[in-house]
Design an enzyme around this catalytic site. Sequence first.
Site, PDB file in Angstrom:
ATOM      1  N   SER A 220      -1.545  13.211  -8.117  1.00  0.00           N
ATOM      2  CA  SER A 220      -2.744  13.812  -8.677  1.00  0.00           C
ATOM      3  C   SER A 220      -2.770  15.304  -8.346  1.00  0.00           C
ATOM      4  O   SER A 220      -1.823  16.025  -8.665  1.00  0.00           O
ATOM      5  CB  SER A 220      -3.981  13.067  -8.152  1.00  0.00           C
ATOM      6  OG  SER A 220      -5.124  13.414  -8.877  1.00  0.00           O
TER       7      SER A 220
ATOM      8  N   ASP B 263      -3.449   5.437 -17.521  1.00  0.00           N
ATOM      9  CA  ASP B 263      -4.158   6.353 -16.621  1.00  0.00           C
ATOM     10  C   ASP B 263      -5.484   6.776 -17.259  1.00  0.00           C
ATOM     11  O   ASP B 263      -5.491   7.408 -18.312  1.00  0.00           O
ATOM     12  CB  ASP B 263      -3.295   7.582 -16.338  1.00  0.00           C
ATOM     13  CG  ASP B 263      -3.856   8.445 -15.217  1.00  0.00           C
ATOM     14  OD1 ASP B 263      -5.092   8.459 -15.015  1.00  0.00           O
ATOM     15  OD2 ASP B 263      -3.056   9.123 -14.546  1.00  0.00           O
TER      16      ASP B 263
ATOM     17  N   HIS C 141      -3.753   5.506 -12.677  1.00  0.00           N
ATOM     18  CA  HIS C 141      -3.607   6.746 -11.922  1.00  0.00           C
ATOM     19  C   HIS C 141      -2.956   6.502 -10.566  1.00  0.00           C
ATOM     20  O   HIS C 141      -2.221   7.341 -10.057  1.00  0.00           O
ATOM     21  CB  HIS C 141      -4.988   7.388 -11.747  1.00  0.00           C
ATOM     22  CG  HIS C 141      -4.962   8.825 -11.352  1.00  0.00           C
ATOM     23  ND1 HIS C 141      -4.436   9.820 -12.155  1.00  0.00           N
ATOM     24  CD2 HIS C 141      -5.407   9.449 -10.236  1.00  0.00           C
ATOM     25  CE1 HIS C 141      -4.565  10.987 -11.564  1.00  0.00           C
ATOM     26  NE2 HIS C 141      -5.140  10.793 -10.383  1.00  0.00           N
TER      27      HIS C 141
END
Length: 342
Positions: free
Chosen positions: A183, A288, A316
């Site tokens: 991320s 995601d 994710h």
Amino acid sequence: MTSMSRMIRQIVDMRTVHLSKVQGLRGLLSVQSGRISVTTGVPATWGFTRTYCSKPYSTEAAVKMETSADPPTDAHDLRGLGMRREKIEVDGIQLNWDQAGDGDHVVLLLPGIIGCIKHDFVPIFKKMNKDKFTLVSWDPPGYGYSRPPQRDFTGIPYRRDGHLVVKLMEKLGHKSFSALGWSNGGVTAGHIAADYPDHVRNIVTWGAHAFADERCVMFTKFMGDLDAWSPKMLEPVLALYGREYLVKMMADWHKGVHDFYHNKEDQVFKDGLPKIKCPALILHGEDDPVLGEDHAEYLRDNIKNSRMVIMPNAKHNLHLKFTDEFVNLVENFLLEGDEPKQ
């Protein structure tokens, strides 16, 4: 075998890989000079496709990301991971860090938003080969146990993190390493590879934003409503940060992303991508809910020596849900003949 490891899809693009599902097939597909080869005995499957996921995802779905149970421990003692080291001072900040393994290839793991070693990377520390790799991670300033200070989201925080963690790595004696970022940690990995090309052997990103957009701003605003979080996600975070600091962090994050987007400060990151010299593996979960596949495509198209892998049924947090597949992909990528820089 999980559903991730079961099918090969159509071969059409050497730089985009789509993991898919064929019953009973075990192997690693690799491409060299346009040819496909299969290495048996590796519990992952690579296929190539132009088939892109186009499903719309709401920001509401993003906070209901599931986590998986920790995998079994191995011979290395990882008890207390992320809370067992004496902090190291860098630029006046006491940084929490941890390390495991004694391999020649040093790997730096960079956590995501409000993340820390304990919450983000325990399964990776347990599963990665610690005879071939030395794994290092940290809690960025304001996250986890690197507090004080409070988290600062002004300006370009992930580049600041990059400068700071490189200094930490130098203090630990690691001048050459691969950087793995989840991320926002993937953004930090990109900044490090662009700013310190002689330090970085490879980068791996998953769930990393390539640019700022309205979706980012909307998502950060929604995340500020703790009542919308699933209890499974909220409880450990509240235990770590407390409600008051967590609410403040979420509000500061939203303001920081809002200003970052409207001031077009993502241009610094985008300008750095062509400067990245090392090989890059860009992973994206097909399902995601946080960011679209266009972010992974942008990274692939602007980092010269890169490849993109789309993981079906993954979200994710793909490294937590599909840990075995993730580790196999990453280890094979890192060991593809990459030699340490002198």
